[in-house]
Write a protein that holds these residues in place. Structure first.
Motif, PDB file in Angstrom:
ATOM      1  N   LYS A 165     100.020  25.473  54.572  1.00 44.88           N
ATOM      2  CA  LYS A 165     101.490  25.357  54.609  1.00 44.88           C
ATOM      3  C   LYS A 165     101.997  25.141  56.030  1.00 44.88           C
ATOM      4  CE  LYS A 165     102.124  29.262  52.410  1.00 44.88           C
ATOM      5  NZ  LYS A 165     102.510  30.520  51.929  1.00 44.88           N
ATOM      6  N   GLY A 166     101.106  25.299  57.002  1.00 44.38           N
ATOM      7  CA  GLY A 166     101.541  25.200  58.401  1.00 44.38           C
ATOM      8  C   GLY A 166     102.322  26.431  58.840  1.00 44.38           C
ATOM      9  N   ASP A 167     102.095  27.560  58.158  1.00 47.06           N
ATOM     10  CA  ASP A 167     102.811  28.794  58.487  1.00 47.06           C
ATOM     11  C   ASP A 167     102.034  29.531  59.596  1.00 47.06           C
ATOM     12  OD1 ASP A 167     104.154  31.134  58.621  1.00 47.06           O
ATOM     13  OD2 ASP A 167     104.039  31.619  56.472  1.00 47.06           O
ATOM     14  N   LEU A 168     102.251  29.082  60.840  1.00 48.58           N
ATOM     15  CA  LEU A 168     101.464  29.623  61.954  1.00 48.58           C
ATOM     16  C   LEU A 168     101.878  31.044  62.313  1.00 48.58           C
ATOM     17  CD1 LEU A 168     101.221  26.445  64.201  1.00 48.58           C
ATOM     18  CD2 LEU A 168      99.649  27.258  62.450  1.00 48.58           C
ATOM     19  N   ALA A 169     103.141  31.393  62.000  1.00 50.44           N
ATOM     20  CA  ALA A 169     103.599  32.764  62.277  1.00 50.44           C
ATOM     21  C   ALA A 169     102.782  33.736  61.431  1.00 50.44           C
ATOM     22  CB  ALA A 169     105.078  32.890  61.955  1.00 50.44           C
ATOM     23  N   ASP A 170     102.455  33.322  60.200  1.00 53.25           N
ATOM     24  CA  ASP A 170     101.672  34.216  59.345  1.00 53.25           C
ATOM     25  C   ASP A 170     100.223  34.328  59.828  1.00 53.25           C
ATOM     26  OD1 ASP A 170     101.632  35.954  57.047  1.00 53.25           O
ATOM     27  OD2 ASP A 170     100.151  34.525  56.263  1.00 53.25           O
ATOM     28  N   VAL A 171      99.694  33.260  60.437  1.00 52.97           N
ATOM     29  CA  VAL A 171      98.325  33.337  60.980  1.00 52.97           C
ATOM     30  C   VAL A 171      98.307  34.375  62.102  1.00 52.97           C
ATOM     31  CG1 VAL A 171      96.451  32.070  62.094  1.00 52.97           C
ATOM     32  CG2 VAL A 171      97.835  30.933  60.355  1.00 52.97           C
ATOM     33  N   LYS A 172      99.374  34.353  62.944  1.00 59.08           N
ATOM     34  CA  LYS A 172      99.446  35.347  64.022  1.00 59.08           C
ATOM     35  C   LYS A 172      99.585  36.759  63.415  1.00 59.08           C
ATOM     36  CE  LYS A 172     101.663  37.069  68.060  1.00 59.08           C
ATOM     37  NZ  LYS A 172     102.859  37.235  68.859  1.00 59.08           N
ATOM     38  N   ALA A 173     100.451  36.864  62.389  1.00 65.52           N
ATOM     39  CA  ALA A 173     100.665  38.180  61.755  1.00 65.52           C
ATOM     40  C   ALA A 173      99.335  38.712  61.210  1.00 65.52           C
ATOM     41  CB  ALA A 173     101.696  38.053  60.636  1.00 65.52           C
ATOM     42  N   LEU A 174      98.535  37.810  60.635  1.00 68.66           N
ATOM     43  CA  LEU A 174      97.241  38.217  60.071  1.00 68.66           C
ATOM     44  C   LEU A 174      96.325  38.756  61.181  1.00 68.66           C
ATOM     45  CD1 LEU A 174      95.380  38.255  57.553  1.00 68.66           C
ATOM     46  CD2 LEU A 174      94.759  35.898  58.066  1.00 68.66           C
ATOM     47  N   ILE A 175      96.288  38.047  62.309  1.00 70.23           N
ATOM     48  CA  ILE A 175      95.454  38.487  63.443  1.00 70.23           C
ATOM     49  C   ILE A 175      95.893  39.875  63.902  1.00 70.23           C
ATOM     50  CG2 ILE A 175      94.990  38.011  65.904  1.00 70.23           C
ATOM     51  CD1 ILE A 175      94.862  35.038  65.121  1.00 70.23           C
ATOM     52  N   GLU A 176      97.199  40.091  63.927  1.00 68.06           N
ATOM     53  CA  GLU A 176      97.709  41.401  64.375  1.00 68.06           C
ATOM     54  C   GLU A 176      97.414  42.490  63.345  1.00 68.06           C
ATOM     55  OE1 GLU A 176     101.155  40.080  67.524  1.00 68.06           O
ATOM     56  OE2 GLU A 176     101.721  40.352  65.429  1.00 68.06           O
ATOM     57  N   GLU A 177      97.613  42.154  62.068  1.00 67.75           N
ATOM     58  CA  GLU A 177      97.349  43.162  61.016  1.00 67.75           C
ATOM     59  C   GLU A 177      95.883  43.577  60.993  1.00 67.75           C
ATOM     60  OE1 GLU A 177      98.802  41.771  57.178  1.00 67.75           O
ATOM     61  OE2 GLU A 177     100.621  41.110  58.221  1.00 67.75           O
ATOM     62  N   LEU A 178      95.003  42.608  61.250  1.00 66.26           N
ATOM     63  CA  LEU A 178      93.561  42.925  61.236  1.00 66.26           C
ATOM     64  C   LEU A 178      93.112  43.573  62.542  1.00 66.26           C
ATOM     65  CD1 LEU A 178      92.218  39.628  59.567  1.00 66.26           C
ATOM     66  CD2 LEU A 178      92.560  41.851  58.481  1.00 66.26           C
ATOM     67  N   GLU A 179      94.070  43.681  63.466  1.00 64.97           N
ATOM     68  CA  GLU A 179      93.813  44.280  64.784  1.00 64.97           C
ATOM     69  C   GLU A 179      92.658  43.585  65.501  1.00 64.97           C
ATOM     70  OE1 GLU A 179      93.642  48.503  64.696  1.00 64.97           O
ATOM     71  OE2 GLU A 179      95.541  48.683  63.654  1.00 64.97           O
ATOM     72  N   ILE A 180      92.667  42.246  65.425  1.00 64.95           N
ATOM     73  CA  ILE A 180      91.609  41.476  66.096  1.00 64.95           C
ATOM     74  C   ILE A 180      91.873  41.482  67.601  1.00 64.95           C
ATOM     75  CG2 ILE A 180      90.608  39.162  66.379  1.00 64.95           C
ATOM     76  CD1 ILE A 180      91.163  38.713  63.388  1.00 64.95           C
ATOM     77  N   ALA A 181      90.827  41.835  68.338  1.00 67.52           N
ATOM     78  CA  ALA A 181      90.976  41.915  69.801  1.00 67.52           C
ATOM     79  C   ALA A 181      90.277  40.734  70.462  1.00 67.52           C
ATOM     80  CB  ALA A 181      90.365  43.217  70.305  1.00 67.52           C
ATOM     81  N   ASP A 182      90.713  40.376  71.658  1.00 68.70           N
ATOM     82  CA  ASP A 182      90.048  39.346  72.446  1.00 68.70           C
ATOM     83  C   ASP A 182      88.589  39.759  72.649  1.00 68.70           C
ATOM     84  OD1 ASP A 182      88.962  37.862  74.505  1.00 68.70           O
ATOM     85  OD2 ASP A 182      90.819  37.769  75.659  1.00 68.70           O
ATOM     86  N   PRO A 183      87.631  38.932  72.207  1.00 67.73           N
ATOM     87  CA  PRO A 183      86.213  39.324  72.334  1.00 67.73           C
ATOM     88  C   PRO A 183      85.788  39.567  73.776  1.00 67.73           C
ATOM     89  CG  PRO A 183      86.441  37.187  71.194  1.00 67.73           C
ATOM     90  CD  PRO A 183      87.821  37.628  71.581  1.00 67.73           C
ATOM     91  N   VAL A 184      86.524  38.979  74.743  1.00 68.80           N
ATOM     92  CA  VAL A 184      86.127  39.165  76.146  1.00 68.80           C
ATOM     93  C   VAL A 184      86.757  40.424  76.727  1.00 68.80           C
ATOM     94  CG1 VAL A 184      86.225  38.154  78.466  1.00 68.80           C
ATOM     95  CG2 VAL A 184      85.858  36.681  76.472  1.00 68.80           C
ATOM     96  N   SER A 185      88.093  40.568  76.575  1.00 67.74           N
ATOM     97  CA  SER A 185      88.775  41.663  77.278  1.00 67.74           C
ATOM     98  C   SER A 185      89.088  42.856  76.380  1.00 67.74           C
ATOM     99  CB  SER A 185      90.088  41.141  77.853  1.00 67.74           C
ATOM    100  OG  SER A 185      90.954  40.792  76.777  1.00 67.74           O
ATOM    101  N   GLY A 186      89.048  42.658  75.070  1.00 62.92           N
ATOM    102  CA  GLY A 186      89.403  43.747  74.154  1.00 62.92           C
ATOM    103  C   GLY A 186      90.910  43.883  73.971  1.00 62.92           C
TER     104      GLY A 186
END
Ligand code: GAP
Length: 514
Positions: A165-186
Motif C-alpha cells: 500500500k506504500g504505507d511507510l509510516a506503518d513500516v516504521k511503527a512496526l519497527i518500533e513496536e518490535l523494538e528493533i535496534a540498530d545492529p551496530v549501535s543498539g
C-alpha cells in the motif's frame, strides 16, 4: 571439514583473491563498495558459465534466439516498465549511529531470529525423541513453535501489506513496536521510512532539453521487450518463442553485502518466452522444471536447491517462484521464474504508441503475447559454483589441501602440462604436447617448483587434470595423467590425452543430462 557459515564465506573471498578469481574493484584506492573485478581465472570460469547457459537456453532450442541490447535505453522505457515510479527500496536511518538500513530487511532479520528459535526447538526435540520424532506433528502442536509461527505470519503479513500500500509510516511503527535496534549501535531512535529509487541515472547530451536524464538499465529484460517485434519479424518467429540475453545490470543497492551476492553492477542471464495467452501457466511449469534440471546437471548437490514460490505476487505476475541455493550464508535467491502476463508488452504499446502483437495465422487473431521469464544472476551463479566447490581436504599423509572441485566442464583450465624437470628435453616435449592440446582446451604450463607444489596450485584453481612428462615419456611416448578429485595417477599414451580430458570436461556431457 565443516565450517561456520560466515567463516566459509570469508575463506572463499580470500581464496578468490589469492588465486586470481575475484578482486575488490580499484583496490589500490581502498576499493569501491560492492564492486568487484573478475581476475584471470575468474573470467574463464564466468565465461564457461555463460557459455553453458547460452548453449542450453539458445543454441539447443530452435525457437529461442539471443540478442545483445545496449545498456542505455530511451528513458520512456523505464517509465513504461514501472521502474521510475516503483523500483524503490524503503530506507530508514538510525539517528544515533547515522547508519542507513533497508526497513524491510530490518524486519526480515527479526523474522529470521524467530525462525531460528523454531529450528532450535525442533533440533532439541529431535535429540530428545530420537527415531520416534515426528517433525510435522511437533510443528503443529508445540506451543512455543505455534506462538512463534503465529508471530512470524502476522508480522510478514503486515509488512507485505504496508509495503504494497506504500504505507511507510506503518513500516516504521512496526519497527518500533518490535523494538528493533540498530545492529551496530543498539539504538532504537529511527527516522521516518522513505522510498529510494534504485536506478542509477546519468545525463545524455543529445536528448532534447529537459529530457536528458537516462538510466543505467536495472535489468536486461526491457532490452528484450522493446525488441520483441524486431526479432519476431526479422527472425520470422512463431509463438511460442524466446529471446535470451546476457548483460550488465545496475542497481543502487543500499545494503550491498555478502561478497558478489548483492552488487551494484552485476550481470544477468535472462530469457523471455512469448506464448499464447492462456498457455502461460503450462509454460511456467515447463521452465521451472527445465531451469532446475540445468542447475542440477552441474552436480553441485541436489539438496542445495529449493523452490520458493511467491505468495505476494507483483501486480503484473500471475505466478512466480525463486530457485534458492544453499550459499554459505543460507538458502538465498539464485534465479527467478516469473509468469509476467502481457504487462510489459502492453505497457510499451501504451507508452510508444506502437503495436507489439502477434498475428496468429491459424485463428486470424492478433494479440499481445504473454511472457514467462527466467532470470538468473551470473555473479550469484558464480558464487554458487565457487562456494560449493571449495573444500579443505585432509589427505592420507595428514596434510591438508585446498581444492576447488569445480564441475570439470566449468573449470578455468581443463589441463595443466607439467614437465617433471626443467631440463633434459622435458620442457620441449611438454611444450609440444601443450601446442597440440591448446587447440581444444584451455591449458596451463608450469615448470616451477617441485611437482607436489605444482599439483597444489592446480588444485587451488580447480584444474581437473594434470599431465606430467618425465624421462620415460621421451622413450615410450607415455605420460602420467593425474585426476584432481580422486588423486589417481594413470599412465597413458600422448595420443590418448585429448580424448581422456574431453570425455570429462566437454560441455556436451552436461547438455546431454537436460
Ligand atoms: N527481470 C527480472 C529481474 O530482474 P530480479 O529478481 O530483480 O528479477 C533477477 O533479478 C536475478 O538477478 C536475481 O535472481 C539475482 O540472481 C540477480 N540479481 C538481482 N539483483 C542483484 C544484485 N544486486 N547483485 C547480484 N545479482 C543480482
Amino acid at each position: 571439514m565443516a565450517q561456520p557459515e560466515d567463516n566459509l564465506l570469508k575463506k572463499i573471498t580470500a581464496h578468490a583473491k589469492e588465486y586470481g578469481f575475484i578482486f575488490p574493484s580499484s583496490e589500490i584506492y581502498d576499493g569501491l563498495g560492492a564492486a568487484y573485478d573478475y581476475g584471470q581465472n575468474g573470467v574463464e570460469l564466468k565465461n564457461k558459465i555463460k557459455n553453458y547457459w547460452w548453449k542450453a537456453m539458445v543454441q539447443m532450442h530452435e525457437n529461442i534466439v539471443g540478442i545483445d541490447a545496449s545498456i542505455f535505453m530511451h528513458p520512456a522505457t523505464w517509465k513504461a516498465s514501472g521502474h521510475v515510479d516503483a523500483f524503490n527500496d524503503p530506507l530508514i536511518d538510525n539517528k544515533d549511529s547515522k547508519k542507513r538500513y533497508r526497513a524491510d530487511v530490518l524486519v526480515e532479520d527479526y523474522l529470521a531470529k524467530l525462525e531460528a528459535k523454531i529450528e532450535k526447538e525442533v533440533a532439541k526435540a529431535e535429540k530428545r525423541f530420537g527415531a520416534d520424532f515426528d517433525q510435522a506433528q511437533f510443528l503443529s502442536t508445540n506451543p512455543n513453535v505455534l506462538r512463534n509461527q503465529t508471530k512470524i505470519d502476522e508480522i510478514s503479513h503486515r509488512l507485505g501489506s504496508s509495503l504494497e500500500k506504500g504505507d511507510l509510516a506503518d513500516v516504521k511503527a512496526l519497527i518500533e513496536e518490535l523494538e528493533i535496534a540498530d545492529p551496530v549501535s543498539g539504538s532504537k531512535s529511527w527516522t521516518e521510512v522513505r522510498q529510494f529509487n534504485l536506478m542509477f541515472s546519468t545525463e545524455m547530451g543529445s536528448l532534447a532539453e529537459g529530457a536528458n536524464t537516462i538510466y543505467l538499465r536495472p535489468e536486461t529484460a526491457q532490452g528484450i521487450f522493446v525488441n520483441y517485434l524486431n526479432v519476431q519479424k526479422s527472425g520470422r518467429m512463431k509463438l511460442p518463442f524466446g529471446i535470451a540475453q546476457i548483460g550488465k545490470a545496475f542497481r543502487n543497492e543500499i545494503i550491498a553485502r555478502q561478497f558478489i551476492f548483492r552488487m551494484r553492477e552485476f550481470e544477468q542471464m535472462e530469457m523471455q518466452f512469448f506464448v499464447k495467452p492462456g498457455e502461460e501457466l503450462e509454460w511456467y511449469e515447463h521452465w521451472k522444471a527445465q531451469r532446475m534440471a540445468w542447475h542440477k546437471s552441474l552436480g553441485l548437490g541436489d539438496d542445495h536447491y529449493r523452490f520458493h514460490d511467491h505468495i505476494n505476487l507483483a501486480h503484473y505476475a500471475n505466478a512466480a517462484t525463486d530457485i534458492q541455493f544453499q550459499f554459505p550464508m543460507g538458502f538465498k535467491e539464485l534465479e527467478g521464474i516469473h509468469s509476467r502476463t502481457d504487462f510489459d508488452l502492453k505497457a510499451h504499446e501504451e507508452h510508444s504508441g506502437k503495436k507489439l502483437r502477434f498475428f496468429d495465422h491459424h485463428t486470424n487473431e492478433s494479440y499481445v503475447p504473454y511472457v514467462v521469464e527466467t532470470s538468473i544472476g551470473l555473479d550469484r551463479m558464480f558464487l554458487a559454483v565457487l562456494s560449493s566447490a571449495y573444500q579443505e581436504e585432509t589427505l592420507e599423509d595428514g596434510s591438508v589441501r585446498t581444492v576447488l572441485k569445480l564441475p570439470p566442464a566449468l573449470a578455468p583450465y581443463e589441463v595443466a602440462i607439467l614437465p617433471l624437470l626443467k631440463k633434459d628435453g622435458l620442457p620441449e616435449k611438454a611444450k609440444e604436447i601443450l601446442a597440440e592440446l591448446q587447440f581444444q582446451f584451455n591449458c596451463q604450463y608450469d615448470d616451477k617448483d617441485a611437482i607436489g607444489k605444482r599439483y597444489r596450485r592446480q588444485d587451488a584453481i580447480g584444474t581437473p587434470f594434470c599431465v606430467t612428462i618425465d624421462h620415460e615419456s621421451l622413450n615410450d611416448g607415455m605420460v602420467t595423467i593425474r585426476d584432481r578429485d580422486d588423486l589417481s595417477q594413470e599412465r597413458v599414451s600422448i595420443q590418448s590425452i585429448q580424448s581422456k580430458i574431453a570425455e570429462k570436461t566437454a560441455i556436451e556431457s552436461l547438455l546431454r543430462k537436460l
